[in-house]
Design a protein around this motif. Sequence first.
Motif, PDB file in Angstrom:
ATOM      1  N   LYS A   1      20.259  -0.425   4.420  1.00 47.10           N
ATOM      2  CA  LYS A   1      18.949  -0.098   5.035  1.00 47.10           C
ATOM      3  C   LYS A   1      18.192  -1.364   5.986  1.00 47.10           C
ATOM      4  CE  LYS A   1      18.473   4.309   3.173  1.00 47.10           C
ATOM      5  NZ  LYS A   1      17.124   4.946   2.735  1.00 47.10           N
ATOM      6  N   LYS A   2      18.507  -2.553   5.457  1.00 46.05           N
ATOM      7  CA  LYS A   2      18.312  -3.859   5.977  1.00 46.05           C
ATOM      8  C   LYS A   2      16.738  -4.197   5.551  1.00 46.05           C
ATOM      9  CE  LYS A   2      22.241  -5.567   7.085  1.00 46.05           C
ATOM     10  NZ  LYS A   2      23.394  -3.979   7.188  1.00 46.05           N
ATOM     11  N   GLN A   3      15.923  -3.201   4.603  1.00 43.28           N
ATOM     12  CA  GLN A   3      14.838  -3.545   4.155  1.00 43.28           C
ATOM     13  C   GLN A   3      14.379  -4.820   3.664  1.00 43.28           C
ATOM     14  OE1 GLN A   3      13.903   0.623   3.643  1.00 43.28           O
ATOM     15  NE2 GLN A   3      13.374   1.092   5.504  1.00 43.28           N
ATOM     16  N   VAL A   4      14.531  -5.975   4.199  1.00 42.86           N
ATOM     17  CA  VAL A   4      14.591  -6.616   3.392  1.00 42.86           C
ATOM     18  C   VAL A   4      13.361  -6.929   3.084  1.00 42.86           C
ATOM     19  CG1 VAL A   4      14.882  -9.160   3.174  1.00 42.86           C
ATOM     20  CG2 VAL A   4      16.453  -7.851   3.704  1.00 42.86           C
ATOM     21  N   THR A   5      12.839  -6.908   4.311  1.00 45.49           N
ATOM     22  CA  THR A   5      10.672  -7.305   4.189  1.00 45.49           C
ATOM     23  C   THR A   5      10.052  -6.008   3.182  1.00 45.49           C
ATOM     24  OG1 THR A   5      10.442  -7.747   6.269  1.00 45.49           O
ATOM     25  CG2 THR A   5       8.280  -7.086   5.606  1.00 45.49           C
ATOM     26  N   PRO A   6       9.078  -6.308   2.492  1.00 49.92           N
ATOM     27  CA  PRO A   6       8.310  -5.576   1.847  1.00 49.92           C
ATOM     28  C   PRO A   6       7.918  -4.800   2.388  1.00 49.92           C
ATOM     29  CG  PRO A   6       8.263  -8.359   0.957  1.00 49.92           C
ATOM     30  CD  PRO A   6       9.186  -8.285   2.248  1.00 49.92           C
ATOM     31  N   GLN A   7       7.746  -3.460   2.355  1.00 50.12           N
ATOM     32  CA  GLN A   7       6.297  -2.347   2.411  1.00 50.12           C
ATOM     33  C   GLN A   7       5.209  -1.857   1.281  1.00 50.12           C
ATOM     34  OE1 GLN A   7       8.293  -0.600   5.542  1.00 50.12           O
ATOM     35  NE2 GLN A   7       9.282  -2.277   4.945  1.00 50.12           N
ATOM     36  N   ALA A   8       4.538  -2.003   2.382  1.00 46.15           N
ATOM     37  CA  ALA A   8       3.309  -1.534   2.103  1.00 46.15           C
ATOM     38  C   ALA A   8       3.499  -0.797   0.024  1.00 46.15           C
ATOM     39  CB  ALA A   8       2.062  -0.766   2.735  1.00 46.15           C
ATOM     40  N   GLN A   9       2.906  -0.632  -0.319  1.00 44.01           N
ATOM     41  CA  GLN A   9       3.140   0.001  -1.862  1.00 44.01           C
ATOM     42  C   GLN A   9       1.488   0.115  -2.485  1.00 44.01           C
ATOM     43  OE1 GLN A   9       5.214  -3.625  -3.651  1.00 44.01           O
ATOM     44  NE2 GLN A   9       7.085  -2.011  -3.896  1.00 44.01           N
ATOM     45  N   THR A  10       1.685   1.101  -3.110  1.00 44.38           N
ATOM     46  CA  THR A  10       0.180   1.281  -3.696  1.00 44.38           C
ATOM     47  C   THR A  10       0.728   1.448  -5.469  1.00 44.38           C
ATOM     48  OG1 THR A  10       1.295   4.516  -3.862  1.00 44.38           O
ATOM     49  CG2 THR A  10      -0.459   3.370  -1.963  1.00 44.38           C
TER      50      THR A  10
END
Length: 363
Positions: free
Chosen positions: A139-148
């Motif tokens: 999915k090429k989601q290398v950039t960290p996503q917002a997390q809780t």
Amino acid sequence: MRILDKYMLKAFIGPFLFGIFAFTSIFVGTGTLFRIAQYITEYGASIWAVTRAFVLSLPSIVVLTFPMAVLLASLLTFGRLSSTSEIVVMRAGGLSFLRLAMPIYITAFLISIGAVAFNEYVVPACTHAYQTIIREEIKKQVTPQAQTHIVLKTMDGDKINTLVYAQKYDPKTKQLTGIAAQIFNNGEVAQMERANTANWNGRYWIMHDGVIYDLAQNGSGIERTMSFKEQVLPIAKDPKQISEEQRDPEEMTIKELRHQIDAYKSNYVSTTKLEMEMYQRFSIPIASFVFALVGAPLGLQKQRSSSSIGFGLSVLIIFVYYGVMTFTAALGKGNVLPPLVAAAIPDTLGVIAGLWLNWRVSK
């Protein structure tokens, strides 16, 4: 007696291995292959990436098939022995049903213990590697996503040194909010630090507008309180490490789940989902032994001698068991039942049914 035990185990092992292959194929064919095809068509994933993802997805499937395979093998083993009247000859020789079934029960118990270990040391690591491939390569989601609900920790062997909880992490601003840190001394909390925010300065996380609580070693409570404008967060994890260390419950070991639960509880966050996951790490593998208790006496009926009927009966029992498990898990996650009780109900009902069936055929 040893010859008879070997004979019973030999009759059991073949159907057991067949059951693992058959049920794993069903899971793979109905779910995994569809997702693999989706990754290729929608994301243009390479064959190498989807092949690794496919292999890494198998342990989480195989561990679910152990109880199913034990049930099928128990039904087929005793169904065949019953249809050929071998059970009649054995019992005429003075052997009780319980003695005949004992090698199967012991084997099923060892399978349950092995499945718990497999579920602890193999499945979480493979699941994490699988999710990493999906996220970063497919999915090429290398950039960290917002997390809780961020949890970070440092360990000294088996002892925990520092445990940090943050309500939220924003990768765009590189900021943690709602921070609570616990510093341990010989396994006991010696100091607590709380802050509204913490920002990454390139080397450290700097907490802002917080309070430090020094705890008395005798457990009598807070010994000293200090406020601060800025303070270095007592854990050295850069933003990339923070993103990499955050895992779903399925990717954690039992030990990691316990640390996560401790961090959540200390900050008054609900832990029911994590507790359900932790208790099911034991209850699902134990189902192998439970299914042996149920399958062996059911297999004695002559009408169960057909392998197709045995397979169908095993599917029906599995459907009932997992239906009850899904229902009680929902009650546990919804705080209707305590998580431990919710996780234990399916196996408890199975043990009761198995003991009754064994008592019935032993008369």
